[in-house]
Design an enzyme around this catalytic site. Structure first.
Site, PDB file in Angstrom:
ATOM      1  N   ARG A   1       0.850  -1.212   0.000  1.00  0.00           N
ATOM      2  CA  ARG A   1       0.000   0.000   0.000  1.00  0.00           C
ATOM      3  C   ARG A   1       0.874   1.247   0.000  1.00  0.00           C
ATOM      4  NH1 ARG A   1      -5.364   0.551   1.296  1.00  0.00           N
ATOM      5  NH2 ARG A   1      -5.468  -1.642   1.915  1.00  0.00           N
TER       6      ARG A   1
ATOM      7  N   ILE B   1      -8.350   2.696   1.321  1.00  0.00           N
ATOM      8  CA  ILE B   1      -8.036   3.164   2.678  1.00  0.00           C
ATOM      9  C   ILE B   1      -6.600   3.676   2.667  1.00  0.00           C
ATOM     10  CG2 ILE B   1      -7.645   2.405   5.048  1.00  0.00           C
ATOM     11  CD1 ILE B   1     -10.065   0.568   4.751  1.00  0.00           C
TER      12      ILE B   1
ATOM     13  N   HIS C   1     -18.613  11.087   2.897  1.00  0.00           N
ATOM     14  CA  HIS C   1     -18.993   9.744   3.343  1.00  0.00           C
ATOM     15  C   HIS C   1     -20.526   9.671   3.393  1.00  0.00           C
ATOM     16  CE1 HIS C   1     -18.647   5.946   5.535  1.00  0.00           C
ATOM     17  NE2 HIS C   1     -19.566   6.393   6.347  1.00  0.00           N
TER      18      HIS C   1
ATOM     19  N   THR D   1      -8.307  12.201   8.444  1.00  0.00           N
ATOM     20  CA  THR D   1      -7.247  11.999   9.437  1.00  0.00           C
ATOM     21  C   THR D   1      -6.867  10.514   9.410  1.00  0.00           C
ATOM     22  OG1 THR D   1      -8.850  11.468  11.158  1.00  0.00           O
ATOM     23  CG2 THR D   1      -8.212  13.804  10.930  1.00  0.00           C
TER      24      THR D   1
ATOM     25  N   GLU E   1     -25.341  14.739  -1.601  1.00  0.00           N
ATOM     26  CA  GLU E   1     -23.869  14.826  -1.669  1.00  0.00           C
ATOM     27  C   GLU E   1     -23.459  15.862  -2.712  1.00  0.00           C
ATOM     28  OE1 GLU E   1     -21.838  11.069  -2.168  1.00  0.00           O
ATOM     29  OE2 GLU E   1     -23.426  10.044  -1.058  1.00  0.00           O
TER      30      GLU E   1
HETATM   31  C1  GRF Z   1     -20.940   7.763  -3.055  1.00  0.00           C
HETATM   32  O1  GRF Z   1     -21.893   7.021  -2.325  1.00  0.00           O
HETATM   33  C2  GRF Z   1     -20.089   8.535  -2.089  1.00  0.00           C
HETATM   34  O2  GRF Z   1     -20.757   8.830  -0.885  1.00  0.00           O
HETATM   35  C3  GRF Z   1     -18.966   7.608  -1.787  1.00  0.00           C
HETATM   36  O3  GRF Z   1     -18.714   6.949  -3.016  1.00  0.00           O
HETATM   37  C4  GRF Z   1     -19.962   6.812  -3.741  1.00  0.00           C
HETATM   38  C5  GRF Z   1     -19.766   7.085  -5.205  1.00  0.00           C
HETATM   39  O4  GRF Z   1     -19.414   8.438  -5.343  1.00  0.00           O
HETATM   40  N1  GRF Z   1     -17.828   8.332  -1.295  1.00  0.00           N
HETATM   41  P1  GRF Z   1     -19.137   9.052  -6.834  1.00  0.00           P
HETATM   42  O5  GRF Z   1     -20.420   8.926  -7.620  1.00  0.00           O
HETATM   43  O6  GRF Z   1     -18.027   8.212  -7.462  1.00  0.00           O
HETATM   44  O7  GRF Z   1     -18.746  10.467  -6.577  1.00  0.00           O
END
Ligand code: GRF
Length: 196
Positions: free
Chosen positions: A65, A92, A109, A141, A174
């Site tokens: 990683r 991650i 998130h 973080t 979002e």
């Molecule tokens: C979404 O559910 C977001 O909350 C998570 O990844 C998913 C896909 O996001 N972080 P995107 O359409 O690739 O921006």
């Protein structure tokens, strides 16, 4: 102008909204790079169409990683980021990597943190019988999905909701929340905003 680098893993719907929001002439951000850990990520083609520089490295080509993160960091640092936005980025990150960009890395998130860090957030909220779900933009973080919260959007759970129908409604929020928080952070505001 402040350089914004966006990290994606898939379709990049949040990335598209962030880039579009920075097209406003009075916006302090400039989309300097869209980077993916998957060279086949659909969002890379969308970034190309929006004339944003792109780069990708297949994380599966790296045994460790840390090695992938070191190679990724070279691309990110070349873009001289003032802010890095994880947007559907599904890797991650090690504590060392998050420390390298401490204070200038955000993530979105799909839950009302601190509830439901990790995966399958909508299924868990439905299982728990919650009245609401939502999404959170937070500073990244070393602790997964646990950094200071910069913004949240709440979404009512409706009778008959499935994880997919709920996810679709949360995703729409979002797309409103992340651009709002991005602009506020670039303008120097780190106090949280809540939108319903
Ligand atoms: C979404 O559910 C977001 O909350 C998570 O990844 C998913 C896909 O996001 N972080 P995107 O359409 O690739 O921006």
């Amino acid at each position: 102008m402040k350089n914004v680098v966006i990290l994606i893993s898939g379709g990049g719907s949040n990335m598209v909204r962030l880039v579009e929001s920075m097209k406003r002439s009075d916006h302090p951000g400039y989309p300097a790079l869209v980077f993916s850990n998957d060279p086949a990520a659909g969002g890379l083609a969308l970034a190309d169409q929006m004339h944003v520089a792109t780069a990708s490295l297949d994380h599966r080509a790296y045994a460790r990683r840390e090695d992938f993160e070191a190679a990724m960091a070279e691309y990110l640092d070349a873009a001289e980021p003032d802010l890095i936005c994880l947007a559907g980025f599904m890797r991650i990150l090690t504590p060392d990597f998050t420390r390298r960009y401490a204070g200038r890395m955000l993530n979105i998130h799909p839950s009302l943190l601190p509830a439901y860090p990790g995966l399958h957030t909508h299924a868990r909220a439905l299982e728990a019988g919650d009245s609401h779900a939502g999404c959170t933009v937070h500073e990244v973080t070393a602790d997964l999905d646990a950094g200071p919260i910069l913004g949240q959007a709440r979404v009512a759970i409706e009778p008959g909701d499935s994880p997919d129908t709920l996810a679709a409604r949360v995703l729409k929020m979002e797309h409103q929340l992340y651009p709002l928080v991005l602009r506020r952070v670039l303008e120097g505001h780190r106090d949280r905003i809540d939108i319903a």
